[in-house]
Every structure is written in C-alpha cells, then in structure tokens.
Design a protein around this motif. Structure first.
Motif, PDB file in Angstrom:
ATOM      1  N   SER A  35       0.828  -1.229   0.000  1.00  0.00           N
ATOM      2  CA  SER A  35       0.000   0.000   0.000  1.00  0.00           C
ATOM      3  C   SER A  35       0.852   1.263   0.000  1.00  0.00           C
ATOM      4  O   SER A  35       0.706   2.112   0.860  1.00  0.00           O
ATOM      5  N   ASN A  37       1.984   4.805  -1.119  1.00  0.00           N
ATOM      6  CA  ASN A  37       1.408   6.011  -1.702  1.00  0.00           C
ATOM      7  C   ASN A  37       2.437   7.113  -1.742  1.00  0.00           C
ATOM      8  O   ASN A  37       3.251   7.256  -0.835  1.00  0.00           O
ATOM      9  N   ASP A  48      -1.527   3.330  -3.821  1.00  0.00           N
ATOM     10  CA  ASP A  48      -1.747   2.012  -3.208  1.00  0.00           C
ATOM     11  C   ASP A  48      -1.046   0.882  -3.943  1.00  0.00           C
ATOM     12  O   ASP A  48      -1.676  -0.095  -4.331  1.00  0.00           O
ATOM     13  N   GLY A  85       2.612   3.595   3.558  1.00  0.00           N
ATOM     14  CA  GLY A  85       2.855   2.241   3.067  1.00  0.00           C
ATOM     15  C   GLY A  85       4.236   1.787   3.526  1.00  0.00           C
ATOM     16  O   GLY A  85       4.960   2.537   4.179  1.00  0.00           O
TER      17      GLY A  85
END
Lengths: 271, 229
Positions: A35, A37, A48, A85
């Motif tokens: 995830s 970003n 993501d 992330g």
C-alpha cells in the motif's frame, strides 16, 4: 537457478541467447511494497502500490511517461521518499535516513537513465569507490574485482579513461559494473537505455540479459520489449500511478487484458 | 627635477613600502586559509540534510555578508580585545595582526561559502544520487563526490573572493594594523603632501601588480580543472 529452455514460442528479433522466461524457480520474496502512496503536490503519483519481487525474479515495469514507474523504482532505495505504506528489502523495512539507510542502499544496485558516473574519477575508480569506502575492501582487492566486472560487461580496456571519454553505451555498462561491485541483492534499472543512441542499446541490453541469466534479481523500468521477452519473468504495466496489469511478457505483449495497456502498446508498436 | 626625483627616492626609502605590502599579503594568506576552511564548513552545513544546520549556515552568511568589514574589524579590537579581553598573542603587533586575520576570515567565509555553493550547483543531482545509491552517507558523498567537483566548478568565484580579500586586507587598518599599506600610504601623504599623486600611484600600481596574476591564474585554473561531462 533453473536454466531450462524457454517455453515461449516466439523469439525476439536478433536473439542471440535463449533465455528462460517464465518457468524459473523463484525464491522467497526479496522486495515487497505494501500500500505504497506518494504525492507530488496534488499529483497522486503512486496509488496504493502492492508489489512483490522474489529472489531471482526479473521484473519489467512498463508504462507511459508520468505513470509513476520511475518513481516506483527510485522509491525502492529511497531516492524518492514515500508518503505511506511500507517497502521492505530482504525482510528489512527501508530505514528513513542515516547509516542504516546507507547500508541498505549498498545492498540495492541502481542504474540510472543518465548513467551518473562520477565525472571526476576514472572508470576504475568509479567501480572501486563503493567497495573501498563502504565495504572496506583494500585497493588491490577492489581493483581486482573491478577489472573482472569491467571485463564481464565488455569495457575492461577502458579502465583508465574518464567517463566523458566513453560512449553512452560504454558509460552505462560501467555503471552496471559499479552497481555490481557492491554485490547487491537486487538491481534497479531506471530506463537504462532511454538516453542511448540506438546502436548502443543492444550492448547494454546484452549485459542485462547476461545478468538476468546469472540469477540476479532485477527490477527494470524500460520500454525495450525485446529485453522483456528475452529476460523478464513478469511484466507490470503502470498507468496514472497504479498497477493496471501484471502478466508474463509474452501474454502481455500479445494479449493485453486492459484497455489502457492495449492503447499503450498500439502506440509504441505501430510505427 | 633632480631634487624632485631624489626627494621621491628618499621618501620611498624612509617608509617601508614593500614591508607594508608584505603585511597585506600575509593578512590575505592567513585570512584566505581560515576563510576557506570555515567557508567549506558553512557550505557543507547549507547543503546538509539537517534543517537546523542549514538554517545556522544561512544565518551566518546573511549576518556576515551584510555587515560592513570596517565594522567587523573595529569590533575585533573594541569588542573582542578591549571589552572581552580576548588576546590572540602576547606581542602587541601580533595580537592586532591576528585579530585582523580573524576579522577578514569570518567576513570572507560567507563569500567563500556562497562561491562553493555556486560550485555545488554545477554538479548534476545525479552525482549525489549515484553516491547515495552505492551506500555513501552524506559526509562521505560530500567529501568524495560533491565537493571535489564543486571546488573545480567554483574556481573562478573563489578567485574573485581572493581578489576581494587581498584588497579588503587594507581594512586591517581599522583593527590597528597600522603598518599595512593603506595606513602607510596615509602617513606618507600626510607628511609629504607634495608627492600626493606619486604616493597614490605607487600603492595603486602595487595592488594591480598583485591582483592581475591572481585573476589570470584562476581563469586558467577554472578552465583546466573544469570537470568534463
């Protein structure tokens, strides 16, 4: 590494090596993005992103400019920071800064679009600098290793020259040797042939194919479909900061699933 | 006519003009050496990844670059020596000389810093990225990759700073270094106003002779040392 023959029927043009593509035995996850970003101001450049690269895998990242593929590549050794992330390399989360980050970067080789050889140092010094200053190798050992690596990428006879005296293709092969000298666990290639004159592209790609065959884990941002077909295990297609499609190279180039990928491929293929 | 020439000759013998120039050369040498070290440190601070160091470096440059040198020199004597009683040598003359050197150095370090920073701007960002990518942290990357190229790119502006420093060394008069050129010149004119133009000419030509080689040398060096890309 599994050196069995290629299962893909269609050889790329002027193919000199018969490389395995899809059926290599891959190891444990080496680079993992979860995830991830990143924004450049209002632009959501990585959205993501989840991606796992296994040991020994050769991953090609392809996509239109501005799709975030270079940012993705640069984020893996933190030349670009991410907003949230996690990125792990060999199980270790990327440190934010300092010595720990420097140590991790030493394990991740990077080859840039614009070569970025140290302009004030000879070819040999470019390749020995990291091993000597970061790994603590003696001058003799570092030079011995450097000469082997320069020979391996075919520029052994240029060791005493300055980078500006070399052609682009030669410089990029020196850059590959410089990255290999750190004995990295994974190599990142950020559009390694985009700045090269057409006749020099192949000499760099050949060095990369050879590296792939030796089992190096590689993440390659490129538009070179010949390379992808010859050496890649998997192609990731990115557009607008997202991973749109993942497939084996042959499958991706012959039968792309997404409309976006079809559109992109039609633009780069129909000339 | 003979009287005129012998009078001028006697005047030049009476005052130690060469010694005065030698004093300014020494002031310049030591001032430049310390300014180079301090300026390099400041430049490192200004390009460092640590925000507080960047801020401190920028503040130093703003303060010292924008303060007149005469005020710094006067402060060295009135503030540092008289008020704070910081003495840099037991000998009276050495003390003033060293105070002047420090004043020259702290002032010109700000300019050296900015000259080096302009040199850093000649180094493509990719050089730093490549250095980081092989595992060098900030200081080794700066020492091995960035600064060596930055100094080569900064040769011309550093030369300009050196020229300014040489001429500014006459402001050491404000730090009571009364045996340097501008003080010597003033004294000579005061007691021999009939030779006003000649005395001016001697000192002006003296500085031109000193400065022109520095300019030629740095121009030559900046071309010779330029990093080929």
């Amino acid at each position: 590494m599994d050196q069995s023959t290629s299962t893909t029927g269609q050889p790329a043009a002027d193919n000199t090596v018969d490389a395995p593509t899809s059926d290599r035995a891959l190891g444990a996850p080496l680079v993992e993005l979860k995830s991830v970003n990143k924004h450049f101001g209002a632009l959501h450049v990585l959205q993501d992103i989840d991606l796992t690269v296994r040991k020994g895998e050769v991953l090609v990242v392809i996509g239109p400019s501005g799709s975030g593929k270079s940012t993705l590549c640069r984020a893996i050794n933190r030349l670009e920071t991410i907003d949230d992330g996690t990125i792990t390399v060999d199980g270790k989360t990327l440190p934010e800064e300092g010595k720990a980050l420097a140590q991790l970067r030493a394990e991740v080789g990077m080859v840039f679009q614009s070569f970025n050889l140290f302009a004030h140092k000879t070819v040999l010094d470019n390749v020995t600098l990291g091993p000597r200053k970061v790994r603590g190798l003696s001058k003799k050992d570092a030079e011995e290793q450097a000469r082997k690596l320069l020979d391996r990428v075919g520029v052994g006879n240029q060791a005493g020259k300055m980078p500006a005296q070399l052609s682009g293709g030669q410089q990029q092969r020196v850059a590959i040797a410089r990255a290999l000298a750190m004995q990295p666990k994974v190599m990142l290639f950020d559009e390694p042939t985009s700045a090269l004159d057409p006749e020099m592209v192949n000499e760099v790609l050949d060095a990369m194919v050879a590296l792939a065959q030796e089992g190096m884990t590689m993440i390659v941002v490129t538009h070179e479909m010949g390379f992808a077909r010859k050496a890649a295990d998997r192609v990731v297609f990115m557009a607008d900061g997202q991973i749109v499609e993942e497939a084996q190279p042959e499958e991706f180039f012959t039968a792309p699933k997404s409309e976006r990928a079809r559109d992109f491929l039609s633009k780069i293929l129909t000339h | 006519m003979n009287d005129y020439l012998s009078g001028l000759g006697a005047l030049l013998q009476q005052y130690d003009v060469l010694g005065a120039f030698w004093t300014n050369i020494q002031l310049t040498f030591w001032g430049a050496l310390i300014a180079l070290a301090l300026g390099t440190l400041l430049a490192l601070m200004r390009i460092s990844p640590i925000a507080s160091l960047r801020w401190a470096g920028a503040t130093y440059v703003s303060v010292f670059r924008n303060t007149p040198l005469t005020i710094i020199m006067t402060f060295m004597v009135m503030g540092v020596w008289t008020a704070l009683q910081i003495q840099l040598a037991d000998n009276f003359e050495d003390n003033f000389f060293r105070l002047a050197v420090v004043g020259l150095a702290v002032y010109h370090a700000a300019f050296v810093c900015e000259a080096i920073r302009s040199g850093v701007n000649t180094v493509p960002l990719g050089q730093a990225e490549a250095a980081r990518a092989i595992g060098l942290s900030f200081l080794p990357a700066a020492r091995l990759i960035i600064l060596p190229q930055a100094f080569r790119g900064a040769t011309a502006p550093l030369g300009n700073t050196l020229i300014a420093l040489l001429k500014n060394s006459t402001v050491a008069a404000a730090a009571s270094v009364s045996w340097e050129t501008s003080s010597t010149m003033k004294t000579m004119i005061e007691f021999n106003p009939n030779y006003l133009w000649e005395i001016f000419a001697v000192f002006a030509i003296g500085y031109v002779i000193l400065v022109i080689p520095i300019g030629l040398l740095t121009t030559w060096l900046s071309q010779r040392l330029a990093v080929k890309r």
